[in-house]
Scaffold this active site. Sequence first.
Site, PDB file in Angstrom:
ATOM      1  N   TYR A 129      -2.168  -0.780  10.504  1.00  0.00           N
ATOM      2  CA  TYR A 129      -2.659  -1.123   9.163  1.00  0.00           C
ATOM      3  C   TYR A 129      -1.065  -1.025   8.463  1.00  0.00           C
ATOM      4  CZ  TYR A 129      -3.589  -1.183   4.345  1.00  0.00           C
ATOM      5  OH  TYR A 129      -3.636  -1.050   2.736  1.00  0.00           O
ATOM      6  N   SER A 144       0.771  -1.447  -0.185  1.00  0.00           N
ATOM      7  CA  SER A 144      -0.241   0.182  -0.128  1.00  0.00           C
ATOM      8  C   SER A 144       0.863   1.122   0.205  1.00  0.00           C
ATOM      9  CB  SER A 144      -0.671  -0.091   1.213  1.00  0.00           C
ATOM     10  OG  SER A 144      -1.506   1.413   1.728  1.00  0.00           O
TER      11      SER A 144
END
Length: 255
Positions: free
Chosen positions: A156, A143
Amino acid sequence: MTLHNRIALVTGCTQGIGQAIALKLAREGADIVINALRDDDRAEATREQIRALGRRCASAIGDVSQPAVIRSALERAVDELGPVDILVNNAGIERRAALLDVTEEDYDRVMAVNLKGPLFLCQTFARLCRRAQRTGAIINISSVHEELPFPNFTPYCTSKGGLKMLMRNLAIELAPLGITVNNIAPGAIETPINARLLSNPRLMAPLLARIPLNRLGEPGDVAGVAAFLAADGARYITGTTIVVDGGLLWSYDEQ
């Protein structure tokens, strides 16, 4: 077909980016081992789409955070299809919570799926490559948040930052086996995980203003990069992250 006679395992591939990658690799000639948490209607629909493309398909069903379960499922898939050449670690989750509200359970779950799972799948994959005396390609779906802070999603971001260092370490360790290891870092992509964002114009407008290409990405934008990294044309690329974000990362302004 650039991936003819190759076999790929794609985790978390019954929707969104993972499904787009599995179908793209199949279109390029690869046979596919699909991974999903459950063998449900979405898993069957994905298998049907892969077989409709003329490719073979097997399943390695189970939770990627449980290495022994996935290792056993993958061994069965190898017995069915043959040695796996490509591993795509796509399965991932997020939990929204301010730091003062993050629970130990949420932290452990995010890290188990997003970081522990890929590490031990890479280990299993590398052992299988060594046993079969074959080279291979590992592609982790990371990401932009391996670099970009994302308030209220600390576990995350931590998992994706860890995935970046995992990739860099393994690129060195696995190079003698002829295994390349790279990350793809998507930005804002139109997937089910972003359903809340997609349905809220108030959230979408400021995000689009920060993306130079002025649109969200599509799963196919990521899948095309995965197919490139899996093919021979990328065999001299290892230890790097390819960002797929419409320019978001390098023009982002925290406001």
